[in-house]
Design an enzyme around this catalytic site. Structure first.
Site, mmCIF file in Angstrom:
data_model
loop_
_atom_site.group_PDB
_atom_site.id
_atom_site.type_symbol
_atom_site.label_atom_id
_atom_site.label_comp_id
_atom_site.label_asym_id
_atom_site.label_seq_id
_atom_site.Cartn_x
_atom_site.Cartn_y
_atom_site.Cartn_z
ATOM 1 C CG ASN A 108 -18.295 -7.857 -9.414
ATOM 2 O OD1 ASN A 108 -17.681 -8.921 -9.413
ATOM 3 N ND2 ASN A 108 -17.757 -6.728 -8.990
ATOM 4 N NE ARG B 183 -5.084 -6.947 -3.414
ATOM 5 C CZ ARG B 183 -5.998 -6.492 -4.264
ATOM 6 N NH1 ARG B 183 -5.733 -5.427 -5.002
ATOM 7 N NH2 ARG B 183 -7.162 -7.084 -4.373
ATOM 8 C CG ASN C 128 -15.552 9.852 -1.043
ATOM 9 O OD1 ASN C 128 -16.406 10.694 -1.273
ATOM 10 N ND2 ASN C 128 -15.645 8.606 -1.470
#
Length: 395
Positions: free
Chosen positions: A9, A241, A334
């Site tokens: 990545n 965002r 989580n």
């Protein structure tokens, strides 16, 4: 040792990697190189059961980064020959309407990834840098591109088209593409296994909640709707965002505040979401502040939950029949509080969370015994999904 895939990545100034055993799903090694091209950098190589290798050093470019990675495998293992490496998998963010599945990378595919860069200017060029350096570093292996957008190309026109002039849309490739597809594909397959049903018979709503967040409705293993759009800015409230916003806000800010397009872009992508609402983009800090009764943190969580509930409700309507809802990624896996808030008030639709199950850890069902729609926490594994797609292609 079973066959393995080297998963990459690549970002503009980072390189994340993992050597994955395909059959077991085990990460045989992993690493992260940061601040590539800067005056100071950090490189880390991890092998289970051994001390981490961490170095502060200058990494000039991606080719230099891959050289460092190979030296770590030589010095600290595992041995790539013994690992039976069968291919290199590359995460590529934007595949446009061209790539609906993983593909072998040749010069033509690399050029097409470059051609799609205007749709993902922060990601595709960086992904391509990693591809070029990796092909030079591993010339004897097949390289495979796995696209974040590929899973969503099954979304029907009614969902992926925007109601604008069709010639403008066609000329500029404007449509919903969706993202996080690799994660959504992994979790949808895993949900079918957990429910003990063929994938083709399972309908799920998947909530990938991290710093970036997206929801997807999956019918029989195919994406039929997703919250992100032409870019990852659309949809849910995220760390920095805004998610969905009236496009008229952009014109208003330009005309009345004198903000440039670049300034508005920065506002909506980097200074909005949780950060804009509370001053921090970290959900853990927001939750702690909300628990302390700080009003703007409490309100921010209500905004996040409101958007999530509305999306879940819409997707229940689109699917008609839903077997399960799955939470995944950092926040989804989580945060019991976010999961509770996201589905609060939906008991009349057959969605009931069991508080004790919800408070646990790991992969598990968190819905109550009488819930008509099961609710699960399913840890995502994008690297394993990429490795499996590479193995299926190069076999």
């Amino acid at each position: 040792m079973s066959a393995s895939v080297f998963v990459i990545n690549a970002g503009s100034s980072s390189l994340k990697y993992q050597l994955v055993a395909v059959d077991s799903g085990e990460a045989l090694a992993s690493g992260l190189i940061e601040r590539i091209g800067e005056t100071t950098g950090r490189a880390m190589h991890q092998v289970p059961g051994r001390d981490d290798v961490v170095e502060q050093r200058v990494i000039t470019d991606h080719a230099h980064a891959f050289g460092w990675v190979l030296r770590q495998f030589d010095a600290h293992g595992p041995d790539l020959d013994e690992a039976q490496l069968i291919g290199i998998g590359h995460r590529v963010v934007q595949g446009g309407a061209r790539f609906d599945r993983a593909v072998l990378i040749d010069d033509d595919v690399a050029q097409q990834i470059d051609d799609l860069a205007p749709l993902a200017p922060l990601h595709n060029p960086a992904n391509l840098q990693g591809i070029r350096s990796a092909r030079a570093t591993f010339p004897g292996f097949p390289h495979v591109a796995v696209f974040d957008t590929a899973f969503h190309l099954t979304i029907p026109p009614a969902a992926h088209r925007y109601a604008i002039d069709e010639r403008v849309a066609a000329d500029h490739r404007i449509r919903k593409y969706g993202f996080h597809g690799t994660s959504h594909q992994f979790v949808s397959r895993r949900m079918a296994e957990l429910l003990g049903k063929p994938l083709e018979q399972v309908n799920t709503i998947l909530l990938h909640l991290g710093n970036g967040a997206s929801a997807t409705a999956v019918r029989g293993g195919e994406s039929i709707e997703t919250s992100m759009g032409m870019t990852p800015l659309a949809g849910l409230v995220m760390g920095t965002r805004s998610g969905d916003i009236d496009p008229g806000v952009i014109f208003h800010l330009h005309r009345t505040a004198g903000m440039s397009i670049d300034e508005i872009d920065t506002l909506l992508n980097k200074r909005s979401g949780l950060l804009g609402l509370t001053g921090t983009g970290d959900m853990r800090d927001v939750q702690q502040a909300a628990d302390a009764g700080i009003p703007r943190a409490v309100e921010a969580l209500e905004i996040v939950a409101h958007r999530l509930r509305g999306t879940v409700g819409a997707y229940l309507a689109h699917l008609g029949r839903t077997d399960a809802i799955a939470f995944t990624a950092g926040i989804g896996e989580n945060s019991p509080a976010v999961r509770t808030a996201a589905l609060s008030g939906l008991e009349g639709l057959g969605i009931v969370i069991d508080p004790e199950r919800n408070a646990g850890r790991g992969e598990r069902c968190i819905s109550a015994a009488g819930s008509a729609i099961e609710v699960w926490v399913v840890p995502t594994d994008e690297e394993l999904e990429i490795a499996r797609q590479v193995a299926a292609l190069v076999g």
